[in-house]
Scaffold this motif. Sequence first.
Motif: not given
Lengths: 705, 355
Positions: B114-115, B131-132
């Motif tokens: 998750l990025k 970012t998630t």
Amino acid sequence: MYRLYSELSHGWHTLLAVSTLFLLSACGGADAPTAEESAAADADFESRKAAMLAHMQNHFDTEYSLPPAVQEAMERGEISADEIKQRAAAGEFQKFFQFKTPADIPADLTWENGMDLPDVGSDQATKGGTLYLSLSDFPRTLRRLGPDSNGSFRTWILDDTSMRFAQRHPTDTSIDSNGNFRYHPGIAEAWAMSEDRKTVYVRINPAAEFSDGMPITSDDMMFTFYFYHQPFIQAPWYNNNFKRNYTAITKYDTHTFSLTLPEAKPNVIGRALELEPMPMHFFYEFGEDYVERYQWEFVPTSGPYVLTPDNLKKGRSVTLLRNKDWWAKDLKYWRNRFNVDRINLTIIRDAAKTFEAFKKGEISFASVSLPEYFYEKLPASDPLVANGLVHRAVFYNDAPRPTYGLWINSGRPLLNNQDVRVGINYATNFQKVIDEYFRGDYTRMRTSADGYGEFTHPTLTARPFDVEKALASFAKAGFVERGPDGVLVNANGERLSFTLTTGYEALKDTLTILREEALNAGLELRLEVLDGTASWKKIQEKQHDIAFSAFNVGPEMYPRYWETYHSVNAYDVPWLPDGSVNPDRELKPQTNNLQSIANRELDQRIEAYRASDSVEEMQRLAFEMEEILYEDGSFVPGFVIPFMRVAYWRWFKWPENFHVKIANSATDGHLFWIDQALEEETRKARRSGQTFEVVDKVYDRYKTD
Amino acid sequence: MQLNPLTLRKLKRFKDIKLGYYSAITLLVLIVFSLLAELVINDRALFISYNGEWHFPTYTDVELGANYGLTGTEAVIPVDYRNLAEHFEGTENTVIMPLIPWGPYSNDTSEGVLKAQGPDFERKHYLGTDTTGRDVLARLVYGFRTAIFFAIAFTVLTYLIGVSIGCAMGYFGGTFDLLFQRVIEIWSNIPFLYMVIIVFSVIPSTFAIGTRITILLLIMVLFGWTGLTYYMRTETYKEKARDYTAAALVLGAGTARVLFRHILPNTISTMITFVPFTVVSAITAITALDFLGWGLPPPTPSIGELLKQGTANLTTAPWIVTSAFVALVFVLAVVTFIGEAVREAFDPRKFTIYR
């Protein structure tokens, strides 16, 4: 000692709210005082000093060591102070402060000096240079205790830079035949334990002195206990701890004293040796106004770094200077450490900005423990790393770690149902967070007492994410139907919905993932991200449903249970005299029992554990307690970070193994040094584009599974 | 509907100012689009044909996997519609997903992590993810919807309060005016943003997100209505002194009639020019609050929250801040253009010989 752990890596970060700048009143610039004024000031000082000494003498004369039972009864108000006085006069209690002669020291003691252990620092180290780091907030006080003193700044004047009588050896973590950890000398030159393992004798090194040149003596230690006993220092933990967990302090001569403890616990010497004396001569004006008077006074330290008033730039920076005449600089275990001449701490409030400052070379180290930093913001392919200007190190440490997890307040409606709590355990997908958000770098915590070696339960693990088990458990509690939004509803129409409070802004994203996953099991978590202080206050007031938080755990031998799990820390009056549950009990604020656990079986074991002298018994009790806690389900173990990841500029040098086994931050123990020629070369290379060898290393010598 | 010829002329003039006119149309389209966002940007299917039955799950209750013949754990959890197509492969059942099959809350992994991912047309993340791993476009659109309706509600409420009190002050004058002016002076000296932060921080988060947004709205209104009273008061003072007001009074009109039939319609043209700017300030305020972390509770999508994420990841995920920034500037510019056009169209100097 437990403290709130508020950020990843970097030592004790605690409770820093947005501070008002200009806390300091403008000082200096005044004309030199006239002779009359200075005479008056001297007279005032003398009278205050006399008053302090008289107050201390009175405390020495009237303080008795009370058995824990009597002390607790007094705290509950069942025994009056007058009654204690009468019973003391009748000779029932010993005095807490005792004065004896060297002849009273038992002759058959076995004195130890801890000199047979390996040295800590590297013999390659050289002195000099400046370490640049940042603080997220200007320190709110320079006091070591009392209000606001437990902030991140204490690392710099207390935790990392002070000396204790002796220190646990940071690499040799074995336990000796007496059940103690290995200690190497600090201020003390030798120590001994009595036959019954309840008294620890300490001989202070005659060369030991404070940074202002005054010698360290037994009197300073007597003063320290007097100091910790005073209510006006506004540090209740100290007031309680130094009465409850010690029964006497005895002075034999200028350099010898002993401490007596109520129980002969494992690692009993640690309770005496890990203390640090306060300089009595500095506190002659100690009194009711301590908190204000000493707000901005740097206390002379036994350690290597000092702070002078002109190095305190209000709201901007703090600079610590190395004491070049530090008395311990050539002693074994202390040499080749604390190498940099200056430590410059700049205030940078924003984390993103701090990192940019690091990349510009204005800050020396940066923690890259968060995957976001390690893989995105400073990956191996980043020019700084690829050109060898910045080095990266992954260091696996081995010590009890901060207990990140969900602390469920079982004193709240619905959460007082064990099936709901167990369901929450099954509905919390920490594994997904670890695998997908932390990229598998962190590991799942098993219990809240991991990392204590033989005191850690060998088989218990956290409940895995399992929707079916979660639903089954919620169904037992009456939550069967799903509402229109997919959240479970019981027969009374109550939704399975709880607030999840946290003070960790940086870890907010992990909670949004937990939230989405929990919805699959029909559980709604409403996120509440507060700032550190506000969140901790809310949790301490026991106003939370579920809190995502962590305690930082010192490298102790065995876990503590009383603080976090005893019923007296959960409710004001947890039980009725007949032993049944008190229906009118109220949650007790300001304790560490965040789960509001009140369980008679647990209480009995905690009391037995506290009073136990035997390792085997304590171990058995610890396992039983962990099993009870597992059944209770009010703690959802989160993740542990088994390493620290540090990025640092090329001119910093580290020992061969990078760090010590129990290190919890890069600066812990100050083992690094600066190669000034390299610094100059590297700073020039930034302009010229010269590149160097890439250093991107993993140090897994202390890696555990 | 019979419009006043004066109003018709103003509308015509507004239409002639092209920039403002098209801005207004753009904004209307945006609002309508955001209202229907669930049909375009959503992790729920638009249409499912399962065993000969048709389902339209967009606006229904949460459905469990068992409804569509999923088994095991998938049967007892809410359906993941994106994976349903895979499950239906080889059968006659079909599932049609919206154009962008991501909701504002759905996390999408990239290579199992998750990025933040850059724009990816294959995965249908047209503006990338945050970012998630949540779709930036989805969060922008849903964030815009909250912000614009928040701003409209804010405007309506502040006008209601500001206009009534300002009007009363101007019309009744005397002690009432004097008193209220002092009250407003004191009230408007309380720093607005700080008050919102302080008050909002003590609101327990046990309330549902909708309730919290409403409370935030009310607090902002409470501190936002004062500015309007000044204009309204002077306008009313002026209109009250005009002959037509005197004439109405002489004819025996009551206070209410004079206020609502005569004075209010004559002041409204001044008031209306402020509307777009009030909307702008409301959007800015809620974005600023979110940016500072004091606004809507996470994980509510919002432009401010995206901006915050974007500035924290300026170098590593520039698409977040770019999208949020461009969107915010676009919305604010459009509203401001409308405002300028309205001001010009309603400029009284063109229609009156007074002043």
